[in-house]
Design a protein around this motif. Sequence first.
Motif, PDB file in Angstrom:
ATOM      1  N   ASP A 140      11.872   7.460  -9.014  1.00  0.00           N
ATOM      2  CA  ASP A 140      11.858   6.712  -7.749  1.00  0.00           C
ATOM      3  C   ASP A 140      12.527   7.540  -6.656  1.00  0.00           C
ATOM      4  OD1 ASP A 140      11.420   4.605  -6.029  1.00  0.00           O
ATOM      5  OD2 ASP A 140      13.184   3.474  -6.653  1.00  0.00           O
ATOM      6  N   ARG A 141      12.213   8.844  -6.629  1.00  0.00           N
ATOM      7  CA  ARG A 141      12.911   9.762  -5.716  1.00  0.00           C
ATOM      8  C   ARG A 141      12.266   9.844  -4.333  1.00  0.00           C
ATOM      9  NH1 ARG A 141      13.691  15.165  -9.101  1.00  0.00           N
ATOM     10  NH2 ARG A 141      15.069  15.691  -7.340  1.00  0.00           N
ATOM     11  N   SER A 142      11.025   9.394  -4.206  1.00  0.00           N
ATOM     12  CA  SER A 142      10.380   9.197  -2.895  1.00  0.00           C
ATOM     13  C   SER A 142      10.033  10.474  -2.132  1.00  0.00           C
ATOM     14  CB  SER A 142      11.245   8.297  -1.991  1.00  0.00           C
ATOM     15  OG  SER A 142      11.433   7.039  -2.593  1.00  0.00           O
ATOM     16  N   ARG A 143      10.044  11.619  -2.797  1.00  0.00           N
ATOM     17  CA  ARG A 143       9.589  12.826  -2.099  1.00  0.00           C
ATOM     18  C   ARG A 143       8.065  12.808  -1.989  1.00  0.00           C
ATOM     19  NH1 ARG A 143      12.147  17.310  -5.881  1.00  0.00           N
ATOM     20  NH2 ARG A 143      11.167  15.879  -7.377  1.00  0.00           N
ATOM     21  N   GLN A 144       7.555  13.258  -0.851  1.00  0.00           N
ATOM     22  CA  GLN A 144       6.103  13.219  -0.629  1.00  0.00           C
ATOM     23  C   GLN A 144       5.453  14.458  -1.260  1.00  0.00           C
ATOM     24  OE1 GLN A 144       4.651  12.070   3.230  1.00  0.00           O
ATOM     25  NE2 GLN A 144       6.396  10.747   3.639  1.00  0.00           N
ATOM     26  N   LEU A 145       5.375  14.463  -2.566  1.00  0.00           N
ATOM     27  CA  LEU A 145       4.833  15.610  -3.286  1.00  0.00           C
ATOM     28  C   LEU A 145       3.337  15.431  -3.577  1.00  0.00           C
ATOM     29  CD1 LEU A 145       7.756  16.267  -5.802  1.00  0.00           C
ATOM     30  CD2 LEU A 145       7.365  17.270  -3.540  1.00  0.00           C
ATOM     31  N   ARG A 146       2.988  14.416  -4.341  1.00  0.00           N
ATOM     32  CA  ARG A 146       1.573  14.194  -4.677  1.00  0.00           C
ATOM     33  C   ARG A 146       0.848  13.352  -3.633  1.00  0.00           C
ATOM     34  NH1 ARG A 146       4.589  13.681  -9.200  1.00  0.00           N
ATOM     35  NH2 ARG A 146       4.225  15.257 -10.828  1.00  0.00           N
ATOM     36  N   CYS A 147       1.595  12.613  -2.874  1.00  0.00           N
ATOM     37  CA  CYS A 147       1.014  11.807  -1.781  1.00  0.00           C
ATOM     38  C   CYS A 147       1.791  12.080  -0.505  1.00  0.00           C
ATOM     39  CB  CYS A 147       1.086  10.306  -2.100  1.00  0.00           C
ATOM     40  SG  CYS A 147       0.227   9.786  -3.586  1.00  0.00           S
ATOM     41  N   HIS A 148       1.067  12.048   0.593  1.00  0.00           N
ATOM     42  CA  HIS A 148       1.677  12.264   1.905  1.00  0.00           C
ATOM     43  C   HIS A 148       1.155  11.184   2.835  1.00  0.00           C
ATOM     44  CE1 HIS A 148       3.255  14.302   5.428  1.00  0.00           C
ATOM     45  NE2 HIS A 148       2.061  14.248   5.984  1.00  0.00           N
ATOM     46  N   TRP A 149       2.035  10.631   3.673  1.00  0.00           N
ATOM     47  CA  TRP A 149       1.611   9.564   4.572  1.00  0.00           C
ATOM     48  C   TRP A 149       2.302   9.688   5.919  1.00  0.00           C
ATOM     49  CZ3 TRP A 149       4.213   9.068   0.009  1.00  0.00           C
ATOM     50  CH2 TRP A 149       5.561   8.705   0.077  1.00  0.00           C
ATOM     51  N   VAL A 150       1.620   9.192   6.935  1.00  0.00           N
ATOM     52  CA  VAL A 150       2.122   9.217   8.309  1.00  0.00           C
ATOM     53  C   VAL A 150       1.825   7.858   8.937  1.00  0.00           C
ATOM     54  CG1 VAL A 150       1.856  10.248  10.610  1.00  0.00           C
ATOM     55  CG2 VAL A 150       1.742  11.703   8.568  1.00  0.00           C
ATOM     56  N   PHE A 151       2.787   7.320   9.669  1.00  0.00           N
ATOM     57  CA  PHE A 151       2.601   6.066  10.397  1.00  0.00           C
ATOM     58  C   PHE A 151       2.253   6.393  11.851  1.00  0.00           C
ATOM     59  CE2 PHE A 151       6.283   4.881   7.437  1.00  0.00           C
ATOM     60  CZ  PHE A 151       5.411   4.660   6.375  1.00  0.00           C
ATOM     61  N   MET A 152       1.207   5.775  12.366  1.00  0.00           N
ATOM     62  CA  MET A 152       0.734   6.094  13.720  1.00  0.00           C
ATOM     63  C   MET A 152       0.532   4.827  14.542  1.00  0.00           C
ATOM     64  SD  MET A 152      -2.064   9.127  12.897  1.00  0.00           S
ATOM     65  CE  MET A 152      -3.021   8.116  11.768  1.00  0.00           C
ATOM     66  N   THR A 153       0.828   4.936  15.829  1.00  0.00           N
ATOM     67  CA  THR A 153       0.543   3.869  16.787  1.00  0.00           C
ATOM     68  C   THR A 153       0.057   4.517  18.075  1.00  0.00           C
ATOM     69  OG1 THR A 153       2.804   3.906  17.654  1.00  0.00           O
ATOM     70  CG2 THR A 153       2.353   2.333  15.874  1.00  0.00           C
ATOM     71  N   SER A 154      -0.506   3.713  18.942  1.00  0.00           N
ATOM     72  CA  SER A 154      -0.907   4.200  20.265  1.00  0.00           C
ATOM     73  C   SER A 154       0.336   4.691  21.010  1.00  0.00           C
ATOM     74  CB  SER A 154      -1.575   3.078  21.067  1.00  0.00           C
ATOM     75  OG  SER A 154      -2.718   2.594  20.405  1.00  0.00           O
ATOM     76  N   GLY A 155       0.358   5.958  21.341  1.00  0.00           N
ATOM     77  CA  GLY A 155       1.488   6.521  22.077  1.00  0.00           C
ATOM     78  C   GLY A 155       2.670   6.902  21.206  1.00  0.00           C
ATOM     79  N   GLY A 156       2.607   6.596  19.901  1.00  0.00           N
ATOM     80  CA  GLY A 156       3.697   6.980  19.017  1.00  0.00           C
ATOM     81  C   GLY A 156       4.926   6.099  19.094  1.00  0.00           C
ATOM     82  N   HIS A 157       4.816   4.926  19.717  1.00  0.00           N
ATOM     83  CA  HIS A 157       5.974   4.028  19.802  1.00  0.00           C
ATOM     84  C   HIS A 157       6.200   3.336  18.451  1.00  0.00           C
ATOM     85  CE1 HIS A 157       2.961   0.828  19.847  1.00  0.00           C
ATOM     86  NE2 HIS A 157       2.359   1.475  20.845  1.00  0.00           N
ATOM     87  N   PHE A 162       0.830  -1.205   0.000  1.00  0.00           N
ATOM     88  CA  PHE A 162       0.000   0.000   0.000  1.00  0.00           C
ATOM     89  C   PHE A 162       0.866   1.257   0.000  1.00  0.00           C
ATOM     90  CE2 PHE A 162      -4.559   1.040   0.919  1.00  0.00           C
ATOM     91  CZ  PHE A 162      -4.442   2.409   0.796  1.00  0.00           C
ATOM     92  N   VAL A 163       1.817   1.326   0.938  1.00  0.00           N
ATOM     93  CA  VAL A 163       2.586   2.564   1.078  1.00  0.00           C
ATOM     94  C   VAL A 163       3.542   2.744  -0.097  1.00  0.00           C
ATOM     95  CG1 VAL A 163       4.537   1.666   2.441  1.00  0.00           C
ATOM     96  CG2 VAL A 163       3.756   4.025   2.768  1.00  0.00           C
ATOM     97  N   ASP A 164       4.048   1.666  -0.677  1.00  0.00           N
ATOM     98  CA  ASP A 164       4.946   1.816  -1.818  1.00  0.00           C
ATOM     99  C   ASP A 164       4.198   2.299  -3.054  1.00  0.00           C
ATOM    100  OD1 ASP A 164       7.633   1.599  -1.300  1.00  0.00           O
ATOM    101  OD2 ASP A 164       7.913  -0.128  -2.613  1.00  0.00           O
ATOM    102  N   CYS A 165       2.948   1.903  -3.193  1.00  0.00           N
ATOM    103  CA  CYS A 165       2.143   2.432  -4.295  1.00  0.00           C
ATOM    104  C   CYS A 165       1.988   3.945  -4.145  1.00  0.00           C
ATOM    105  CB  CYS A 165       0.779   1.750  -4.329  1.00  0.00           C
ATOM    106  SG  CYS A 165      -0.223   2.197  -5.763  1.00  0.00           S
ATOM    107  N   LEU A 166       1.757   4.420  -2.925  1.00  0.00           N
ATOM    108  CA  LEU A 166       1.684   5.860  -2.672  1.00  0.00           C
ATOM    109  C   LEU A 166       3.028   6.530  -2.948  1.00  0.00           C
ATOM    110  CD1 LEU A 166      -0.294   6.012   0.711  1.00  0.00           C
ATOM    111  CD2 LEU A 166      -1.218   6.186  -1.610  1.00  0.00           C
ATOM    112  N   ARG A 167       4.100   5.905  -2.466  1.00  0.00           N
ATOM    113  CA  ARG A 167       5.439   6.486  -2.606  1.00  0.00           C
ATOM    114  C   ARG A 167       5.808   6.688  -4.075  1.00  0.00           C
ATOM    115  NH1 ARG A 167      10.557   4.650  -3.635  1.00  0.00           N
ATOM    116  NH2 ARG A 167       9.847   2.490  -3.853  1.00  0.00           N
TER     117      ARG A 167
END
Length: 346
Positions: free
Chosen positions: A40-57, A28-33
Amino acid sequence: MRHPHEGEPLSVGFVLLRRFTMMPFAAFVDCLRLAADEGDRSRQLRCHWVFMTSGGHDAMSSCGAAITPCSPFRDPGEFDYIVVIGGVQDEHDAVDEAALAYLKRVDEAGVPLVGVCTGVFALIQAGLMNGRRCCVSWYHHGDLTQRFPDIEPVADRLFIDDGDRLTCAGGIASADLAAYLVERHLGKAWAMKSLHIMLIDEARQGSHPQPQPVIFDKVADRLVRRAIDIIEQHLGQTISVDELARRIGTSRRNIERKFREELGVGPQKFARDLRLRYGLWLLHYTAKSVTEIGERCGFADTAHFSRHFRDAFGTTPTAMRKSAGEGAAPVDPFFLHVGSRSQVTS
């Protein structure tokens, strides 16, 4: 749903649950990337993503790899979608109450929720799938049915778009769903760019059937293995023995002889029995009608399918469906496994 304006990236928040599965997350995330930038430069220009967990761990995957950095749960309004990646299901694991509370906040904010793989289990636990169908892998179908009997699982397609709820079977199908969302927001060219770099020929629609567990091993003969591959790929149609022999570059007489030596039956009976076993699987794991299943398994009509089904299993498809609905033991996901000549002829 928040529609990005011109120049504004498609924004996705990932909720990574304990022991999440790496493949659907990575697909999923590589399709966005790959859609987010040129090459294949991976800058978050057209898509932006954040990984989240309880407490940010850090998020620990089922294979032991950790994802970092992760953020604590953010304002749902920052995102176009919240994607929940589920993991290994163990009834002894503690429920992540903070994650479930966050999913309820996301729902209240009107942001679409995406349940990937067993992420749909968390959506159900949060009370967000009542009265809705949910797509699940055939591998997790029995577990979901047992744990949540009021939910209708669908295991014969890759993903379901139900507006503010999207559910996906997981695995590489996550790339198909991600491409579907990229195409919706950014255009088809960007979706196809991602898939092609990932060496995926084309995007599959949500209605595309999941690959079924048709597994054979210990078949030593190379020609028989090739013939089985062709039969597996055409369970919805009847391939003549002559055509099968032509495709693998041998004679009808030779392939019939080799099937009997390896499996104890000729290729025609082997193919028909396999299509019947596929029908048995569909009766247990889908809501398709007996007529639809007969057609999908390559039988000319319902009567033809029912007659051969009764000969093979001692009961009618309708009776088998009823017994499954009354709590009979489900079909083993690997029941099509054939490991020896005796198993085929039993």
